[in-house]
Motif scaffolding. Structure first.
Motif, PDB file in Angstrom:
ATOM      1  N   VAL A 123      -3.890  -1.450   4.835  1.00  0.00           N
ATOM      2  CA  VAL A 123      -3.770  -1.043   3.432  1.00  0.00           C
ATOM      3  C   VAL A 123      -5.117  -0.590   2.891  1.00  0.00           C
ATOM      4  CG1 VAL A 123      -3.207  -1.816   1.105  1.00  0.00           C
ATOM      5  CG2 VAL A 123      -1.754  -2.502   3.016  1.00  0.00           C
ATOM      6  N   SER A 124      -6.165  -1.301   3.239  1.00  0.00           N
ATOM      7  CA  SER A 124      -7.511  -0.923   2.807  1.00  0.00           C
ATOM      8  C   SER A 124      -7.896   0.450   3.339  1.00  0.00           C
ATOM      9  CB  SER A 124      -8.531  -1.967   3.276  1.00  0.00           C
ATOM     10  OG  SER A 124      -8.280  -3.227   2.702  1.00  0.00           O
ATOM     11  N   ALA A 125      -7.541   0.719   4.572  1.00  0.00           N
ATOM     12  CA  ALA A 125      -7.878   2.009   5.178  1.00  0.00           C
ATOM     13  C   ALA A 125      -7.106   3.167   4.554  1.00  0.00           C
ATOM     14  CB  ALA A 125      -7.612   1.957   6.686  1.00  0.00           C
ATOM     15  N   ALA A 126      -5.917   2.854   4.001  1.00  0.00           N
ATOM     16  CA  ALA A 126      -5.059   3.901   3.440  1.00  0.00           C
ATOM     17  C   ALA A 126      -5.180   4.028   1.923  1.00  0.00           C
ATOM     18  CB  ALA A 126      -3.601   3.612   3.816  1.00  0.00           C
ATOM     19  N   ILE A 127      -6.129   3.306   1.316  1.00  0.00           N
ATOM     20  CA  ILE A 127      -6.189   3.171  -0.142  1.00  0.00           C
ATOM     21  C   ILE A 127      -6.329   4.510  -0.865  1.00  0.00           C
ATOM     22  CG2 ILE A 127      -8.692   2.895  -0.389  1.00  0.00           C
ATOM     23  CD1 ILE A 127      -6.130   0.624  -2.080  1.00  0.00           C
ATOM     24  N   ASP A 128      -6.961   5.510  -0.215  1.00  0.00           N
ATOM     25  CA  ASP A 128      -7.184   6.804  -0.869  1.00  0.00           C
ATOM     26  C   ASP A 128      -6.079   7.814  -0.597  1.00  0.00           C
ATOM     27  OD1 ASP A 128      -9.638   6.210  -2.176  1.00  0.00           O
ATOM     28  OD2 ASP A 128     -10.693   6.383  -0.253  1.00  0.00           O
ATOM     29  N   GLY A 178       0.806  -1.208   0.000  1.00  0.00           N
ATOM     30  CA  GLY A 178       0.000   0.000   0.000  1.00  0.00           C
ATOM     31  C   GLY A 178       0.842   1.263   0.000  1.00  0.00           C
ATOM     32  N   PRO A 179       0.229   2.417   0.240  1.00  0.00           N
ATOM     33  CA  PRO A 179       0.949   3.690   0.192  1.00  0.00           C
ATOM     34  C   PRO A 179       2.051   3.771   1.258  1.00  0.00           C
ATOM     35  CG  PRO A 179      -1.426   4.050   0.129  1.00  0.00           C
ATOM     36  CD  PRO A 179      -1.215   2.612   0.491  1.00  0.00           C
ATOM     37  N   VAL A 180       3.256   4.075   0.807  1.00  0.00           N
ATOM     38  CA  VAL A 180       4.421   4.186   1.692  1.00  0.00           C
ATOM     39  C   VAL A 180       5.155   5.488   1.349  1.00  0.00           C
ATOM     40  CG1 VAL A 180       6.657   3.190   2.325  1.00  0.00           C
ATOM     41  CG2 VAL A 180       4.699   1.690   1.910  1.00  0.00           C
ATOM     42  N   THR A 181       5.620   6.181   2.361  1.00  0.00           N
ATOM     43  CA  THR A 181       6.390   7.406   2.146  1.00  0.00           C
ATOM     44  C   THR A 181       7.875   7.064   2.062  1.00  0.00           C
ATOM     45  OG1 THR A 181       4.768   8.740   3.338  1.00  0.00           O
ATOM     46  CG2 THR A 181       6.957   9.696   3.028  1.00  0.00           C
ATOM     47  N   TYR A 182       8.462   7.367   0.912  1.00  0.00           N
ATOM     48  CA  TYR A 182       9.883   7.126   0.660  1.00  0.00           C
ATOM     49  C   TYR A 182      10.638   8.445   0.669  1.00  0.00           C
ATOM     50  CZ  TYR A 182       8.492   2.469  -0.835  1.00  0.00           C
ATOM     51  OH  TYR A 182       7.984   1.200  -0.874  1.00  0.00           O
TER      52      TYR A 182
END
Length: 225
Positions: free
Chosen positions: A200-205, A118-122
């Motif tokens: 991941v589902s909670a962060a999908i947007d 899911g969304p990850v900050t790099y």
């Protein structure tokens, strides 16, 4: 400029009708840059006969591990070395990132710390970029001469640049929230821990920097060498 896309995997059957192919996803990501594309399913043993069949090259993600015993792994590693010797630009994403590192002397393994999804900050060249991840394997030791330009605390070697000719990235700038949602439904159960699936589902947007990274890729292809 013609980009040769080396496809190392097939789209999950349940998602083909809606999302097409991995090559198509990259064409969408790089849209507006005037590129033409030629695709090769190297996962099925279909390889270019020459590195000159394209002006630049891209290696996709895959469900396979680079350390697995598949008939197409060794020829792909040799092709990577041939592309490097040719001086043509090469970009690798997820599996592509890993197989490039392995082909050039680095080490990849299944990360004992588990999955990233899911969304990850790099940290990318010192700036935050949010991209979708979906991997457990990691580059543990980069090849000699590789510079690490992207990382997280979880994935130290998330992006490599080699001799200003090869650019690799562990996450998937081509993965939209719709694709991640499909993976959650069709691939995550029994693979990802249940709490991770929920997270991941909670962060999908979460807003992504996929377009900005796609432009980085396009600029890398077009730069003078």
């Amino acid at each position: 400029m013609k980009i040769g896309i080396l496809q190392t995997g097939h789209m999950p059957d349940e998602m083909k009708d809606d999302l097409g192919s991995y090559a198509g996803m990259f064409a969408t990501l790089l849209d507006g840059n005037g590129f033409d594309y030629v695709d090769y399913f190297v996962v099925d043993g279909v390889f270019p006969t020459s590195v000159d069949e394209a002006d630049g090259w891209l290696i996709t993600g895959s469900k396979h591990g680079v350390y697995e015993d598949h008939h197409w792994i060794a020829p792909l590693e040799q092709l990577i070395r041939d592309i490097r010797a040719s001086g043509k630009p090469l970009i690798g994403v997820c599996f592509g990132h890993q197989i490039i590192a392995q082909a050039l002397g680095g080490h990849v393994e299944k990360f004992e710390g588990g999955w990233s999804a899911g969304p990850v900050t790099y940290q990318v060249n010192g700036k935050d970029m949010v991209l979708n991840a979906w991997h457990q394997d990691q580059v543990i030791t980069p090849p000699e001469g590789a510079e690490v330009y992207a990382s997280t605390d979880f994935c130290a070697n998330a992006g490599l640049v080699i001799d200003d000719q090869i650019l690799t990235i562990q996450p998937h700038p081509e993965f939209t929230k719709f694709f991640i949602n499909g993976l959650i439904r069709h691939r995550a159960p029994g693979v990802l821990p249940p709490q991770m699936i929920e997270d991941v589902s909670a962060a999908i947007d979460t807003p992504l920097d996929d377009q900005a990274f796609g432009q980085m890729m396009a600029d890398f292809y077009r730069k003078q060498r």
